[in-house]
Scaffold this active site. Sequence first.
Site, PDB file in Angstrom:
ATOM      1  N   ARG A  36      -4.231 -11.709   0.404  1.00  0.00           N
ATOM      2  CA  ARG A  36      -3.076 -12.614   0.229  1.00  0.00           C
ATOM      3  C   ARG A  36      -2.376 -13.183   1.444  1.00  0.00           C
ATOM      4  O   ARG A  36      -2.548 -12.727   2.418  1.00  0.00           O
ATOM      5  CB  ARG A  36      -1.924 -11.537  -0.025  1.00  0.00           C
ATOM      6  CG  ARG A  36      -2.169 -10.933  -1.705  1.00  0.00           C
ATOM      7  CD  ARG A  36      -1.128  -9.946  -1.857  1.00  0.00           C
ATOM      8  NE  ARG A  36      -1.839  -8.429  -2.206  1.00  0.00           N
ATOM      9  CZ  ARG A  36      -1.145  -7.358  -2.271  1.00  0.00           C
ATOM     10  NH1 ARG A  36       0.104  -7.285  -1.807  1.00  0.00           N
ATOM     11  NH2 ARG A  36      -1.967  -6.399  -2.342  1.00  0.00           N
ATOM     12  N   HIS A  92       5.559  -0.687  -1.144  1.00  0.00           N
ATOM     13  CA  HIS A  92       4.856   0.293  -0.202  1.00  0.00           C
ATOM     14  C   HIS A  92       6.158   1.383   0.063  1.00  0.00           C
ATOM     15  O   HIS A  92       6.103   1.707   1.314  1.00  0.00           O
ATOM     16  CB  HIS A  92       4.331  -0.359   0.926  1.00  0.00           C
ATOM     17  CG  HIS A  92       3.068  -1.222   0.764  1.00  0.00           C
ATOM     18  ND1 HIS A  92       2.826  -2.149   1.513  1.00  0.00           N
ATOM     19  CD2 HIS A  92       2.082  -0.858  -0.230  1.00  0.00           C
ATOM     20  CE1 HIS A  92       1.542  -2.716   1.017  1.00  0.00           C
ATOM     21  NE2 HIS A  92       1.193  -1.989   0.189  1.00  0.00           N
ATOM     22  N   ASN A 108      -1.585   7.792 -10.072  1.00  0.00           N
ATOM     23  CA  ASN A 108      -1.366   6.535  -9.557  1.00  0.00           C
ATOM     24  C   ASN A 108      -2.074   5.740 -10.381  1.00  0.00           C
ATOM     25  O   ASN A 108      -3.283   5.507 -10.276  1.00  0.00           O
ATOM     26  CB  ASN A 108      -1.888   6.306  -8.133  1.00  0.00           C
ATOM     27  CG  ASN A 108      -1.701   5.043  -7.489  1.00  0.00           C
ATOM     28  OD1 ASN A 108      -1.289   4.089  -8.405  1.00  0.00           O
ATOM     29  ND2 ASN A 108      -1.726   4.853  -6.259  1.00  0.00           N
ATOM     30  N   ARG A 124       3.521   7.303  -9.609  1.00  0.00           N
ATOM     31  CA  ARG A 124       3.664   6.271  -8.907  1.00  0.00           C
ATOM     32  C   ARG A 124       4.004   4.985  -9.856  1.00  0.00           C
ATOM     33  O   ARG A 124       3.316   4.644 -10.483  1.00  0.00           O
ATOM     34  CB  ARG A 124       2.444   5.759  -8.054  1.00  0.00           C
ATOM     35  CG  ARG A 124       2.667   4.224  -7.085  1.00  0.00           C
ATOM     36  CD  ARG A 124       1.792   3.970  -6.609  1.00  0.00           C
ATOM     37  NE  ARG A 124       2.109   2.821  -5.780  1.00  0.00           N
ATOM     38  CZ  ARG A 124       1.106   1.817  -5.438  1.00  0.00           C
ATOM     39  NH1 ARG A 124      -0.121   1.885  -5.574  1.00  0.00           N
ATOM     40  NH2 ARG A 124       1.629   0.844  -4.952  1.00  0.00           N
ATOM     41  N   GLU A 146       0.924   8.911   0.740  1.00  0.00           N
ATOM     42  CA  GLU A 146       1.725   8.427  -0.457  1.00  0.00           C
ATOM     43  C   GLU A 146       1.733   9.357  -1.534  1.00  0.00           C
ATOM     44  O   GLU A 146       2.837   9.894  -2.036  1.00  0.00           O
ATOM     45  CB  GLU A 146       1.423   7.106  -0.960  1.00  0.00           C
ATOM     46  CG  GLU A 146       1.531   5.906   0.016  1.00  0.00           C
ATOM     47  CD  GLU A 146       0.825   4.701  -0.264  1.00  0.00           C
ATOM     48  OE1 GLU A 146      -0.134   4.544   0.090  1.00  0.00           O
ATOM     49  OE2 GLU A 146       1.735   3.830  -0.920  1.00  0.00           O
TER      50      GLU A 146
END
Length: 409
Positions: free
Chosen positions: A251, A190, A19, A101, A394
């Site tokens: 955010r 995601h 990742n 990823r 993940e």
Amino acid sequence: MTATGSDRASAPTRVLVLNSGSSSVKYQLLDMADGARLATGLVERIGERSSLLRHTPAAGDARTREAPVADHGAALEAAAAELAADGLGLDSPRLAAVGHRVVHGGRRFTEPTRVDDDVLAEIERLVPLAPLHNPANLTGIRTARALNPRLPQVAVFDTAFHTTVPEHAARYAIDVATADEHRVRRYGFHGTSHAYVSRRTAELLGRDPSEVNVIVLHLGNGASASAVRGGVCVETSMGLTPLEGLVMGTRSGDVDPAVILHLSRVAGMSVDDIDTLLNKRSGLVGLCGDNDMREIRRRVDEGDEAAALAFDVYAHRLRKYVGAYYAVLGHVDAIAFTAGVGENSAPVREAATAGLAGLGIEVDPVRNAARAAVPRLISPEGSRVAVAVVPTDEELEIARQTFALVDEG
Ligand code: AMP
């Protein structure tokens, strides 16, 4: 050609998951024969004066090194050297593939994809849609390829699970020609987590994923919701970028787009100023100065009004999305909470489902307060909608998808 029994016995079963983020590289080596994690590691502060590498083999002590790491290529080389020191290098015959990823796969990449020059060129073409992430992901793939050119490299896209979202949910209601020319539409992110958690939720209910409708709430520092009908994603809260939707750590999530015009015209802010405002100085941090839910709850308990308001804005947005996705699905079997906040914050889970008993959504306070690292139900016995906490993984999902691709080929 079909593999014989003895070929299968010696076939490589390990997958290295990479990742490569904007300033860090995380890696995990998994053995898909038994799901064992053989090593995990992280290189942080890439490009800064003192970068940090932390390597943790399953057998043995963690090793930490502080030294300058100039770029993602050097980070990956340093990680490969650590793995090699444990006999787990990229030249190991037991390694089946590297799974990467990749944040943005646009509309083209609907599945995990074996990397070749054409795939690399397409990921490059998508850089304008993910300018911070796709370049780092590309460097990770190119470096891993150079370290062992014979090893299959597989790209697993954050957007792929959402490519099934129907056109009426993926379109923004803006001029079609302008939108198409600039590839403006809702992609969602995601996806690897939403895929994994929705499937694990079905398993928790003892049913096949094709039989259940699930609302997944991935609440980490970034946060997104998805509506999954029979294993297929039909709606998700992030859009062209990971800014749309839920209130997040830093955010804003949804705002009236005219906020941007207003701040530009009235406050004289530049596009970059507004970008920083909405991505880094908004959400929980913008509302109360903290983005860690533990700290926010501590402040709420002490009577801090700004923290209480931030929590209420966060929870209100979540409830709105649960209601909206209930309407999208028509029938909901389960709601699954996951990621840092979703897995750990009982007050968030309680507030996100408060007042929804009329929809069959209830949380049992004792079950909600219990802590465990395994998937579990927190709704009362016999509840119409199962409410669950399902830890995401993940890396395991990327490894699983990568291995499935190279094992069948
Ligand atoms: P993630 O992006 O999934 O790693 O989630 C990170 C976020 O999870 C942190 O910013 C915290 O807000 C939240 N978090 C982590 N641990 C806890 C906890 N024990 N209780 C509440 N929130 C937590």
